[in-house]
Design an enzyme around this catalytic site. Structure first.
Site, PDB file in Angstrom:
ATOM      1  N   ARG A  10     -10.772  -0.358  14.627  1.00 29.52           N
ATOM      2  CA  ARG A  10     -10.746   0.424  13.397  1.00 29.52           C
ATOM      3  C   ARG A  10     -11.767  -0.245  12.496  1.00 29.52           C
ATOM      4  O   ARG A  10     -12.940  -0.263  12.817  1.00 29.52           O
ATOM      5  CB  ARG A  10      -9.311   0.424  12.826  1.00 29.52           C
ATOM      6  CG  ARG A  10      -9.062   1.476  11.786  1.00 29.52           C
ATOM      7  CD  ARG A  10      -7.588   1.559  11.371  1.00 29.52           C
ATOM      8  NE  ARG A  10      -7.086   0.324  10.770  1.00 29.52           N
ATOM      9  CZ  ARG A  10      -5.826   0.172  10.343  1.00 29.52           C
ATOM     10  NH1 ARG A  10      -4.959   1.156  10.455  1.00 29.52           N
ATOM     11  NH2 ARG A  10      -5.432  -0.950   9.799  1.00 29.52           N
ATOM     12  N   ASP A  31      12.180  23.709  -0.183  1.00 27.34           N
ATOM     13  CA  ASP A  31      13.021  23.069  -1.199  1.00 27.34           C
ATOM     14  C   ASP A  31      14.485  22.938  -0.807  1.00 27.34           C
ATOM     15  O   ASP A  31      15.282  22.429  -1.588  1.00 27.34           O
ATOM     16  CB  ASP A  31      12.950  23.893  -2.493  1.00 27.34           C
ATOM     17  CG  ASP A  31      11.524  24.200  -2.877  1.00 27.34           C
ATOM     18  OD1 ASP A  31      10.740  23.243  -2.970  1.00 27.34           O
ATOM     19  OD2 ASP A  31      11.194  25.385  -3.037  1.00 27.34           O
ATOM     20  N   ARG A  37       1.624 -11.158   6.979  1.00 26.20           N
ATOM     21  CA  ARG A  37       1.242  -9.946   6.259  1.00 26.20           C
ATOM     22  C   ARG A  37       2.136  -8.759   6.632  1.00 26.20           C
ATOM     23  O   ARG A  37       1.663  -7.716   7.051  1.00 26.20           O
ATOM     24  CB  ARG A  37      -0.215  -9.644   6.651  1.00 26.20           C
ATOM     25  CG  ARG A  37      -1.072  -8.996   5.591  1.00 26.20           C
ATOM     26  CD  ARG A  37      -2.513  -8.902   6.081  1.00 26.20           C
ATOM     27  NE  ARG A  37      -2.680  -8.156   7.280  1.00 26.20           N
ATOM     28  CZ  ARG A  37      -3.440  -8.508   8.329  1.00 26.20           C
ATOM     29  NH1 ARG A  37      -4.138  -9.613   8.313  1.00 26.20           N
ATOM     30  NH2 ARG A  37      -3.509  -7.747   9.400  1.00 26.20           N
ATOM     31  N   TYR A  45      14.859  30.786   7.754  1.00 25.66           N
ATOM     32  CA  TYR A  45      13.642  31.390   8.323  1.00 25.66           C
ATOM     33  C   TYR A  45      13.687  31.407   9.854  1.00 25.66           C
ATOM     34  O   TYR A  45      14.058  30.417  10.480  1.00 25.66           O
ATOM     35  CB  TYR A  45      12.411  30.577   7.923  1.00 25.66           C
ATOM     36  CG  TYR A  45      12.019  30.680   6.467  1.00 25.66           C
ATOM     37  CD1 TYR A  45      11.597  31.881   5.915  1.00 25.66           C
ATOM     38  CD2 TYR A  45      12.041  29.555   5.657  1.00 25.66           C
ATOM     39  CE1 TYR A  45      11.209  31.954   4.575  1.00 25.66           C
ATOM     40  CE2 TYR A  45      11.662  29.615   4.330  1.00 25.66           C
ATOM     41  CZ  TYR A  45      11.248  30.826   3.795  1.00 25.66           C
ATOM     42  OH  TYR A  45      10.872  30.886   2.489  1.00 25.66           O
ATOM     43  N   CYS A  75      13.435  24.370   4.882  1.00 26.64           N
ATOM     44  CA  CYS A  75      12.549  25.126   3.985  1.00 26.64           C
ATOM     45  C   CYS A  75      11.813  24.161   3.054  1.00 26.64           C
ATOM     46  O   CYS A  75      12.024  22.956   3.109  1.00 26.64           O
ATOM     47  CB  CYS A  75      13.354  26.107   3.147  1.00 26.64           C
ATOM     48  SG  CYS A  75      14.498  27.115   4.101  1.00 26.64           S
ATOM     49  N   HIS A 134      -6.359  -7.510  12.595  1.00 25.08           N
ATOM     50  CA  HIS A 134      -5.145  -6.685  12.644  1.00 25.08           C
ATOM     51  C   HIS A 134      -4.783  -6.414  14.103  1.00 25.08           C
ATOM     52  O   HIS A 134      -5.654  -6.089  14.909  1.00 25.08           O
ATOM     53  CB  HIS A 134      -5.388  -5.378  11.890  1.00 25.08           C
ATOM     54  CG  HIS A 134      -4.148  -4.607  11.580  1.00 25.08           C
ATOM     55  ND1 HIS A 134      -2.996  -5.192  11.107  1.00 25.08           N
ATOM     56  CD2 HIS A 134      -3.868  -3.274  11.680  1.00 25.08           C
ATOM     57  CE1 HIS A 134      -2.070  -4.249  10.909  1.00 25.08           C
ATOM     58  NE2 HIS A 134      -2.569  -3.088  11.256  1.00 25.08           N
ATOM     59  N   LYS A 185       0.848  -1.204   0.000  1.00 22.50           N
ATOM     60  CA  LYS A 185       0.000   0.000   0.000  1.00 22.50           C
ATOM     61  C   LYS A 185       0.880   1.248   0.000  1.00 22.50           C
ATOM     62  O   LYS A 185       2.078   1.162   0.310  1.00 22.50           O
ATOM     63  CB  LYS A 185      -0.914  -0.018   1.230  1.00 22.50           C
ATOM     64  CG  LYS A 185      -0.167   0.061   2.568  1.00 22.50           C
ATOM     65  CD  LYS A 185      -1.096  -0.228   3.734  1.00 22.50           C
ATOM     66  CE  LYS A 185      -0.332  -0.141   5.047  1.00 22.50           C
ATOM     67  NZ  LYS A 185      -1.066  -0.760   6.156  1.00 22.50           N
TER      68      LYS A 185
HETATM   69  C1  LIG Z   1      -0.317  -1.733   6.901  1.00 28.04           C
HETATM   70  C2  LIG Z   1      -0.904  -3.015   7.315  1.00 28.04           C
HETATM   71  C3  LIG Z   1      -0.086  -4.130   7.536  1.00 28.04           C
HETATM   72  C4  LIG Z   1       1.418  -4.075   7.529  1.00 28.04           C
HETATM   73  O1  LIG Z   1       1.882  -3.462   8.715  1.00 28.04           O
HETATM   74  P1  LIG Z   1       3.442  -3.453   9.064  1.00 28.04           P
HETATM   75  O2  LIG Z   1       3.495  -2.894  10.432  1.00 28.04           O
HETATM   76  O3  LIG Z   1       4.093  -2.553   8.060  1.00 28.04           O
HETATM   77  O4  LIG Z   1       3.918  -4.851   8.957  1.00 28.04           O
HETATM   78  C5  LIG Z   1      -0.706  -5.343   7.793  1.00 28.04           C
HETATM   79  N1  LIG Z   1      -2.064  -5.434   7.846  1.00 28.04           N
HETATM   80  C6  LIG Z   1      -2.868  -4.363   7.690  1.00 28.04           C
HETATM   81  C7  LIG Z   1      -4.341  -4.538   7.792  1.00 28.04           C
HETATM   82  C8  LIG Z   1      -2.320  -3.119   7.418  1.00 28.04           C
HETATM   83  O5  LIG Z   1      -3.131  -2.061   7.279  1.00 28.04           O
END
Ligand SMILES: *Cc1c(COP(=O)(O)O)cnc(C)c1O
Length: 389
Positions: A137, A321, A231, A272, A319, A171, A39
């Site tokens: 979530r 850039d 994952r 700045y 800054c 998760h 992602k």
């Molecule tokens: C982003 C994400 C992961 C990966 O998380 P890491 O901490 O980078 O391993 C796994 N599962 C879900 C649902 C996520 O959103």
């Protein structure tokens, strides 16, 4: 279009990602599938390049956060299974079916919507059911008093026409944090997840093909949670304490060059706001790297960047850039000299810590005007400039 090198660029070492993949594979064993999380443009590394590599290496699944990210991979020739972890508007269901993309199902309302759309299209949408075991979530709420209704909702979703439930996942909220309380929380989440699966499968009379929950923290610390697939995201790219523990390699090195050198007398306010004032004659290098390239402004006057003569202190505000480093005692650092922002010499983990954030945020922040240079076997294999030209 060939990018303009020698300003600021990100080197992505595909060998490091391949190395990390193989090490993680060794750790999880031959019977566990590997989903690579790509992602957010593979955490800033380039989702097409990383996915091509994972496909070649024999990974089993990819995950992205949106339909656009999934379609980008399909349009660029990625054939392997792709799971969308986040929300997809129901109008996109037809395209998901057409492109063979798997969608997460997170609640009854979405299940009903996606089912109706799939039926309307005359196709079947492959889905993975998301269970909320304590991340609070997305997902079917299943903890405490919600166990019964949660299981019931999932069973109902699995029976809907137009949906085919290939997988189920949850998760973890604190698998990457230390302390008995966190470990206990993860264990509780996992126990609940397995109880939910058991109840749902009993009701359905068949099993899910792919059950998964282990993110980076759990992949390293909790082998009991692997089930059918892990994952990881961050681990694959080689950052953070767990990658360090496993001896993995950071995939991205951000580099810039000294564009201009100025010598200021004592008492000169730099940049700045004048937050840094020279206390002696000071040689300052101006770097063409600022917050529009992905540098975090909160690091102003706080961190060091790595020159061929070692770490040089950042002076004054960052800054849009540009930023400035102190090279007073570094006579060989000259206009055109390379400076490493983070990578093999300047740890991204330490930089993130100084900024009060996590390495994820630093690699995701690398902006589109920073060309990505891909390396394989020590050779540049691709230069990608993301500007529209
Ligand atoms: C982003 C994400 C992961 C990966 O998380 P890491 O901490 O980078 O391993 C796994 N599962 C879900 C649902 C996520 O959103």
């Amino acid at each position: 279009m060939e990018s303009t090198l020698r300003r600021t660029w990100a080197e992505i070492n595909l060998d490091s990602i391949a190395y990390n993949y193989k090490k993680i594979r060794e750790k999880i064993g031959p019977n566990v599938k590997f989903l690579g999380v790509v992602k957010a443009d593979a955490y800033g590394h380039g989702s097409i390049q990383v996915s091509q590599l994972l496909e070649e290496l024999g990974a089993d699944y990819l995950a992205v956060s949106s339909a656009d990210e999934a379609l980008e991979l399909r349009v660029n020739g990625i054939k392997m299974p792709i799971l969308i972890l986040g929300h997809t508007p129901k109008e996109q269901v037809g395209r998901l079916i057409e492109y063979d993309i798997t969608q997460a199902i997170t609640c009854k309302a979405k299940a009903d919507e996606y089912s109706a759309e799939a039926v309307k299209c005359g196709g079947t949408l492959k889905v993975h059911i998301k269970v909320d075991t304590g991340m609070s979530r997305l997902g079917y709420l299943c903890y405490d008093n919600y166990f019964g209704t949660g299981v019931e909702g999932i069973v109902e979703a699995c029976k809907l026409p137009g949906l085919s439930a290939e997988g189920i996942f949850t998760h973890f909220a604190v698998a990457d944090e230390h302390g008995d309380q966190c470990d206990e929380y993860t264990k509780k989440q996992f126990d609940l997840f397995t109880r939910v699966i058991e109840s749902v499968e009993k009701e359905l009379g068949h099993k899910f093909a792919i059950r998964h929950c282990a993110n980076t923290g759990a992949t390293v610390r909790f082998p009991d949670t692997y089930l059918d697939m892990v994952r990881p995201g961050l681990l694959l790219y080689g950052y953070g304490e767990f990658a360090h523990e496993m001896g993995l390699k950071p995939a991205m090195t951000m580099k810039t060059t000294v564009s201009t050198i100025k010598i200021y007398p004592e008492g000169t306010a730099i940049s700045y706001g004048g937050m840094f004032v020279t206390d002696k004659t000071t040689r300052i290098g101006v770097l063409p790297y600022g917050y529009a390239d992905g540098f975090l402004r909160s690091l102003s006057n706080k961190c060091s960047l790595y020159t061929k003569e070692g770490p040089a202190k950042l002076r004054g505000k960052i800054c849009m850039d540009m930023c400035m480093i102190d090279i007073t005692d570094m006579p060989t650092v000259d206009v055109g000299s390379e400076v490493e922002i983070f990578g093999e010499k300047n740890s991204i983990d330490e930089l993130a810590e100084l900024a009060g954030t996590i390495p994820y945020e630093l690699t995701c922040a690398v902006s589109k005007r920073v060309p990505r240079i891909y390396l394989r076997d020590g050779n540049v294999v691709e230069k990608e400039l993301m500007l529209r030209m």
